[in-house]
Design an enzyme around this catalytic site. Sequence first.
Site, PDB file in Angstrom:
ATOM      1  N   CYS A 191       0.869  -1.170   0.000  1.00  0.00           N
ATOM      2  CA  CYS A 191       0.000   0.000   0.000  1.00  0.00           C
ATOM      3  C   CYS A 191       0.909   1.224   0.000  1.00  0.00           C
ATOM      4  O   CYS A 191       1.672   1.432   0.944  1.00  0.00           O
ATOM      5  CB  CYS A 191      -0.867  -0.030   1.261  1.00  0.00           C
ATOM      6  N   CYS A 247      -0.927   3.331  -6.693  1.00  0.00           N
ATOM      7  CA  CYS A 247      -1.827   2.811  -5.659  1.00  0.00           C
ATOM      8  C   CYS A 247      -2.129   1.380  -6.077  1.00  0.00           C
ATOM      9  O   CYS A 247      -2.477   1.132  -7.244  1.00  0.00           O
ATOM     10  CB  CYS A 247      -3.114   3.625  -5.604  1.00  0.00           C
TER      11      CYS A 247
HETATM   12  N1  DGL Z   1      -4.016   0.503  -1.931  1.00  0.00           N
HETATM   13  C1  DGL Z   1      -3.588   1.699  -1.331  1.00  0.00           C
HETATM   14  C2  DGL Z   1      -2.335   2.313  -1.949  1.00  0.00           C
HETATM   15  O1  DGL Z   1      -1.567   1.633  -2.577  1.00  0.00           O
HETATM   16  C3  DGL Z   1      -4.536   2.712  -0.782  1.00  0.00           C
HETATM   17  C4  DGL Z   1      -5.968   2.739  -1.109  1.00  0.00           C
HETATM   18  C5  DGL Z   1      -6.772   3.486  -0.063  1.00  0.00           C
HETATM   19  O2  DGL Z   1      -7.086   2.847   0.948  1.00  0.00           O
HETATM   20  O3  DGL Z   1      -7.061   4.678  -0.251  1.00  0.00           O
HETATM   21  O4  DGL Z   1      -2.085   3.485  -1.789  1.00  0.00           O
END
Ligand code: DGL
Length: 260
Positions: A70, A180
Site C-alpha cells: 500500500c 496505488c
Molecule cells: N491501496 C492503497 C495504496 O496503494 C490505498 C488505497 C486506499 O485505501 O485509499 O495506496
Amino acid sequence: MKIAFFDSGIGGLSVLHYAMQVLPQEQFLFYADEDHVPYGVKTREQVLSYVDEAFDFMIGQDVKAVVVACNTATSVAAAEMRRRYDLPIIGMEPAAKKALDIDGEHRVLVVATPITVAGNKMKVLLDHFDKDHLVDKLPLPQLVTFAERQEFDSPAVETYLRDQLAPYDLSKYSALVLGCTHFNYFKGVLRRLMPETMHFVDGNEGTVRELTRQLRERGKLENLPQTVTCYYSGRRVTDPQEIARLDRYMKQLDIVEKIR
Ligand code: DGL
C-alpha cells in the site's frame, strides 16, 4: 514462517498475485484492513493508528517479513514501523524513477491516493529523480471505492477516468505510474483511454525483488507448499462468499497482468 502482505483493502492482492508466481514455495498471510478502507482520504494520524493496529496483529502471527502493499500506508507509516520492529518491512512507493527512465524526455503521470500525492515521501522522491520537472501527479481516490466493490470497467468508471484525465494532453506522456495498488484492476479501461505509446508502470516487480533479496540475505527463503491465509482487519476469512469475492479479484489480476 509466513510472509505478510498488508493493504488498506484488496489492492495488496495485486502485489501478492505477482509474489505468488515469483515465490512458489512460500506461505503468505494477506491482511486487508476492510474495516478502515479507504486510507487515502483519511488523515495521516488515522492511517498511522490503523497501520499500528494491523502490525500488532501481523507480528503476533509470527511472520518473517511484512510487505506494506500500500503506497499510502508506506508514505505515512513504514519508517515508524521499521523503528519499532526488527524484521524486514518492504514498502511501496510510486515507481516514478522507473517511468522517467523509459525515455527521460516525455512527461510522466503518477496516479495515486490524495495522501500519497501530497506526502513528503513523494516530494523527496521527485526532488531526487525529477530534475527536469516531467512528472505530474493526479489523485484518483474514487478508483479505490470502485475496486472495493469490484466495479472494474463500468460506464461510471470510464466517465470518472475521462473527466479526471481531460485536462492532460496524453500524447505528451510516455508513462502512467500506478501509484496505488488498487489501481492495477483498471488496466483494461485505462488501456482503452490511453494512447498506444503509453507505458504502464507499477511497483510490483521491484517490491517482490526487494522482498526476495532481504529474505535470501537472512537465509529465510523456504521450500514449502504454497498457502495463502486471508484476514479482514484481523478476522480470518472463512466465509465461502468472501473467499469467492477474493477469487474474483485474483481472476481479474490474471487478466490485467497481461495488459502492458
Ligand atoms: N491501496 C492503497 C495504496 O496503494 C490505498 C488505497 C486506499 O485505501 O485509499 O495506496
